[in-house]
Structures are given as C-alpha cells and as structure tokens.
Design an enzyme around this catalytic site. Structure first.
Site, PDB file in Angstrom:
ATOM      1  N   THR A 169       0.793  -1.244   0.000  1.00  0.00           N
ATOM      2  CA  THR A 169       0.000   0.000   0.000  1.00  0.00           C
ATOM      3  C   THR A 169       0.821   1.287   0.000  1.00  0.00           C
ATOM      4  O   THR A 169       0.287   2.328  -0.359  1.00  0.00           O
ATOM      5  CB  THR A 169      -1.039   0.083   1.148  1.00  0.00           C
ATOM      6  OG1 THR A 169      -0.431   0.361   2.384  1.00  0.00           O
ATOM      7  CG2 THR A 169      -1.911  -1.162   1.197  1.00  0.00           C
ATOM      8  N   ASP A 170       2.075   1.263   0.392  1.00  0.00           N
ATOM      9  CA  ASP A 170       2.879   2.491   0.411  1.00  0.00           C
ATOM     10  C   ASP A 170       4.215   2.258  -0.288  1.00  0.00           C
ATOM     11  O   ASP A 170       5.242   2.757   0.153  1.00  0.00           O
ATOM     12  CB  ASP A 170       3.101   2.947   1.860  1.00  0.00           C
ATOM     13  CG  ASP A 170       3.688   4.352   1.946  1.00  0.00           C
ATOM     14  OD1 ASP A 170       3.427   5.164   1.033  1.00  0.00           O
ATOM     15  OD2 ASP A 170       4.412   4.648   2.917  1.00  0.00           O
TER      16      ASP A 170
END
Length: 294
Positions: free
Chosen positions: A202-203
């Site tokens: 996600t990052d």
C-alpha cells in the site's frame, strides 16, 4: 547511550504538530530506546538522517556481531501490522524481521540492515524504478492466510473518503462536485468489487526500496492491507509527479503492463486516488480532469 538525538523529520513533526500524545511519546523515547538496547543486547549508532515522521530508526549490532536496524515507532493504525506483513514475506522481497516488541504506545522492530542501503529513488531513473517496483510487487502479493490480522483495503479507503468529504465540505469550491462524487464513489466501490484479494504493501514507492546484497532491492516500511492488487501501483505513480501530470493514462498503462494488471482498472484507481489527494496536492487537479470518466 552517551547521547540521544532525533532524526530531523521526526523532530520537525513534533515541532509542527504539538500534540500532547506525540510530545509525551518523544519525551519517553530515550528511555524506550535504552530499554530496547538492553533487551536485545545492542550497540546503537546515531539515527539515520533525515529519518521519517513517525519512527526513530538507527543502525545497531548485537553480541553476535550482526548488522541490524532498530525501528522504534509510535503506534498508529497504518503501522500496526508491519511486523505481521514482514513475517509473511519472510525476507523475500522485503527486509527480514528478527524480533518485535510492542507496548501500549510503541512498536519496536529489530530488522535486517540493507547494504549499501541506497534508495531506489536516487539510484535509478524513474522508468527503471517502474520496473523494480512492479517486479517487487509481483513477489510480494500473497493470498492472505485464514485468520490473518490485516485490515482490508476497503476499510482504509472508507476512512480516507470520509476525511476527503469532511475537508471538501469546508472548502466546497475546491473541486467540481461531480468529479468529487465520482471519485469518492469509485474509491469506495473499487476495493469491494475486486475479484482478487492479496496482501498489499500500500505504500510502495522508490524511497521505501533499498539496495541490498542478499537481493538487489528490498522493501522497507510496508503498510500491509488485504485487497485489490491494482491499488498497489498508485503510490509509486503519485511520486512521479512530472510524468503523472504530463501523461497520466500513459503512466497508468505502463505500470499496469509491467505489473500484469488490468489497465482500465489501474486508470480508475488512479482517478479515484487523485481526487482523494487533490485538496492537499493541488498539482493533481489536472490529473483528475484528464482521467475523469466520460
């Protein structure tokens, strides 16, 4: 420890925030770090600079002479399952987790140290970064096991959509209402309509990928969630500002092809995420307009 210092970004975050909870955590941090050094029998170096805004991270050696890193972070929702994700990946594409210690306010990780440790952000041009990011994601996407602890991507998107709608209500002329509604509808719908559910980073962006000897590149600082793999290429694209503004569809299609994803779905995700971010990042508004559904 003879002295204790804060990384620049962490010190600046405390100064600009002023929240009592963060200030109290920082005040306790020297004692917390010393307790961890004693617990794990570590000799610590000064923290890496400029560091991050939520964690104190420093090189360390244990009694066996292992080259390690200590990451001491204030507990928050995005970082709650970093250790669990690293356990699943078990060093394949991400740094090894050697140990973890958790208390009510802190999550501390004892990690593999990457050598030479240079970031992909400065080591490779952006088109080469695309290939590295996509290749790492292919190896990191795993089918979540039964009883896993990870939050769903839908939960995260709902939270961010709620924040966006609150901010837009305070600044209603900041974005065309139709674009805002379309973006947030997609942001809530896409994670629920995904046919495939995988463990996501996600990052993942070039600043969170380090050069290493064990594997050419290793991921650090993941924020694991379970959901649609098409989401996971977004953060890298958002960090490629000039290319994203110049040709958002072209960049989305390139990342989709490299990562083996559906290009139309990646474009829809990029539109939704650009809407979600554009109140704070005004430079994204031309991207919103370019990607707006017909």
């Amino acid at each position: 420890m003879a002295s204790f210092s804060l990384p620049v970004r962490l010190a600046n975050a405390v100064g600009s925030d002023g929240a009592a909870e963060r200030s109290g955590w920082i005040a306790r941090l020297p004692a917390t770090v010393q307790d961890l050094a004693d617990r794990w029998s570590l000799t610590l170096g000064p923290p890496f600079q400029p560091g991050g805004v939520s964690s104190w991270v420093a090189p360390a050696r244990d009694r066996a002479g292992r080259d390690l890193v200590v990451k001491v972070g204030r507990r928050h929702a995005e970082g709650e399952h970093e250790a669990a994700g690293l356990r699943v990946w078990a060093g394949r594409g991400a740094v090894h987790l050697h140990d973890v210690h958790v208390d009510p306010t802190t999550i501390a990780l004892l990690l593999e140290r990457c050598r030479p440790g240079s970031t992909l952000e400065f080591a490779r041009a952006e088109p080469e970064q695309d290939e590295v990011v996509a290749g790492l994601l292919h190896g990191l996407w795993r089918e979540p096991h039964a009883g896993h602890p990870f939050r769903s991507l839908a939960q995260m998107c709902d939270h961010w959509a709620d924040e966006f709608e609150t901010s837009l209500a305070a600044e209603p002329d900041a974005l065309d209402p139709g674009l805002a509604r379309a973006g947030m509808a997609l942001f809530r719908e896409l994670p629920r309509a995904a046919g495939t559910q995988r463990l996501l980073v996600t990052d993942l962006h070039a600043g969170n990928i380090l050069a290493a000897r064990r594997e050419p590149w290793l991921v650090v600082d993941p924020k694991p969630h379970v959901g649609d793999p098409a989401y996971d290429v977004l953060q890298h694209m958002l960090n490629c500002r000039e290319r994203l503004v110049a040709d958002p569809r072209g960049l989305a299609r390139r990342m989709a092809e490299l990562a083996g994803l559906d290009a139309e779905r990646v474009e829809r995700w990029l539109f939704a995420r650009a809407v979600q971010e554009c109140l704070g990042w005004r430079w994204l508004r031309p991207v919103v307009t370019e990607l707006a559904p017909a």
